[in-house]
Design a protein around this motif. Structure first.
Motif, short mmCIF file in Angstrom:
data_model
loop_
_atom_site.label_atom_id
_atom_site.label_comp_id
_atom_site.label_asym_id
_atom_site.label_seq_id
_atom_site.Cartn_x
_atom_site.Cartn_y
_atom_site.Cartn_z
N SER A 278 0.89 -1.13 0.19
CA SER A 278 0.02 0.02 -0.09
C SER A 278 0.79 1.32 0.13
N ALA A 279 0.33 2.37 -0.37
CA ALA A 279 1.05 3.66 -0.42
C ALA A 279 0.34 4.83 -0.46
N HIS A 280 0.88 6.03 -0.02
CA HIS A 280 -0.02 7.19 -0.02
C HIS A 280 1.26 8.27 -0.04
N ILE A 281 0.66 9.57 -0.63
CA ILE A 281 1.44 10.63 -0.74
C ILE A 281 0.81 11.87 0.15
N GLU A 282 1.63 12.55 1.06
CA GLU A 282 0.86 13.51 2.00
C GLU A 282 1.63 14.66 1.74
N LEU A 283 0.96 15.79 2.23
CA LEU A 283 1.84 17.14 2.40
C LEU A 283 1.38 17.78 3.75
N ASP A 284 2.31 17.85 4.54
CA ASP A 284 2.08 18.55 5.76
C ASP A 284 1.00 17.92 6.66
N GLY A 285 1.36 16.50 6.42
CA GLY A 285 0.45 15.46 7.25
C GLY A 285 -1.10 15.29 6.85
N LYS A 286 -1.39 16.04 5.62
CA LYS A 286 -2.59 15.89 4.99
C LYS A 286 -2.51 14.94 3.86
N LEU A 287 -3.40 13.92 3.37
CA LEU A 287 -3.20 12.77 2.56
C LEU A 287 -3.60 13.58 1.17
N LEU A 288 -2.82 13.40 0.09
CA LEU A 288 -3.13 14.00 -1.13
C LEU A 288 -3.61 12.71 -2.35
N PHE A 289 -2.92 11.55 -1.95
CA PHE A 289 -3.25 10.60 -2.74
C PHE A 289 -3.06 9.23 -2.09
N VAL A 290 -3.89 8.22 -2.16
CA VAL A 290 -3.83 7.03 -1.35
C VAL A 290 -3.96 5.85 -2.35
N SER A 291 -3.41 4.76 -2.13
CA SER A 291 -3.80 3.50 -2.91
C SER A 291 -4.97 2.96 -2.27
N THR A 292 -6.09 2.62 -3.43
CA THR A 292 -7.28 2.52 -2.80
C THR A 292 -7.74 0.91 -3.04
N GLU A 293 -6.96 0.03 -3.94
CA GLU A 293 -7.07 -1.14 -4.35
C GLU A 293 -5.81 -1.66 -3.56
N ARG A 294 -6.36 -3.25 -3.21
CA ARG A 294 -5.24 -4.07 -2.67
C ARG A 294 -4.34 -4.58 -3.94
N HIS A 295 -3.07 -4.54 -3.55
CA HIS A 295 -2.09 -4.96 -4.52
C HIS A 295 -1.34 -5.89 -3.86
N ASP A 296 -1.83 -7.25 -4.02
CA ASP A 296 -1.17 -8.39 -3.35
C ASP A 296 0.02 -8.69 -4.09
N VAL A 297 0.98 -9.38 -3.43
CA VAL A 297 2.38 -9.95 -3.72
C VAL A 297 2.37 -11.44 -3.33
N GLN A 298 3.01 -12.23 -4.44
CA GLN A 298 3.02 -13.79 -3.75
C GLN A 298 4.24 -14.10 -3.69
N PHE A 299 5.37 -13.41 -4.14
CA PHE A 299 6.74 -13.81 -3.68
C PHE A 299 7.03 -15.31 -4.41
N ASP A 300 6.39 -15.49 -5.69
CA ASP A 300 6.55 -16.56 -6.22
C ASP A 300 7.25 -16.77 -7.59
N GLY A 301 7.74 -15.52 -7.83
CA GLY A 301 8.48 -15.15 -9.13
C GLY A 301 7.48 -14.55 -10.08
N GLN A 302 6.34 -14.75 -10.00
CA GLN A 302 5.29 -14.32 -10.78
C GLN A 302 4.59 -12.84 -10.63
N ASP A 303 5.11 -12.10 -9.79
CA ASP A 303 4.74 -10.64 -9.52
C ASP A 303 5.45 -10.02 -10.47
N PRO A 304 4.71 -9.01 -10.81
CA PRO A 304 5.07 -7.95 -11.82
C PRO A 304 6.13 -7.18 -11.41
N GLN A 305 7.17 -6.91 -11.91
CA GLN A 305 8.39 -6.21 -11.71
C GLN A 305 8.83 -5.18 -13.02
#
Length: 132
Positions: free
Chosen positions: A95-122
């Motif tokens: 998950s990720a977000h971008i903020e300015l002075d403690g106020k959220l500007l952008f946030v990830s709203t979808e779940r971004h799963d990772v499997q660690f099986d070599g199939q995750d996009p890079q």
């Protein structure tokens, strides 16, 4: 002079006896958003790799990158984590977000799963949505 050599030799041998640092792996990606706006120079970004396996418990953070935004989207990130912390049967997400002075500007709203099986996009691409 002999005492100095003896002290340095002892320190060197002691350093050789220290355990090796843990092997680190990296999950690389980039953050982007679709809005056509520039980020303020003082904005900060945070990206986290989380164990989300247990619904009845807080997430466990395996890695986090936090710092100033340099440039504009896409914003690269590299999450260094210890592969020994990845457990079979667990679910992991970024998950990720971008903020300015403690106020959220952008946030990830979808779940971004990772499997660690070599199939995750890079690189892993994380879309952020405007909070406003």
């Amino acid at each position: 002079m002999k005492k100095l050599v003896l002290i340095l030799a002892t320190a060197l041998l002691g350093a050789c006896a220290l355990p090796q640092s843990t092997h680190q792996a990296s999950l690389d990606g980039e953050l982007f958003y679709l809005q056509r706006v520039a980020l303020p120079a003082a904005a900060t970004m945070t990206v986290s790799l989380q164990d989300i396996s247990r619904a009845d418990a807080p997430v466990v953070i395996l890695a986090r990158q936090t710092g100033p935004v340099t440039g504009q989207v896409p914003l690269p990130f590299a999450l260094a984590y210890d592969p020994k912390q990845v457990q079979a049967g667990h679910r992991y997400s970024v998950s990720a977000h971008i903020e300015l002075d403690g106020k959220l500007l952008f946030v990830s709203t979808e779940r971004h799963d990772v499997q660690f099986d070599g199939q995750d996009p890079q690189p892993l691409r994380i879309r952020l949505d405007s909070v406003q």
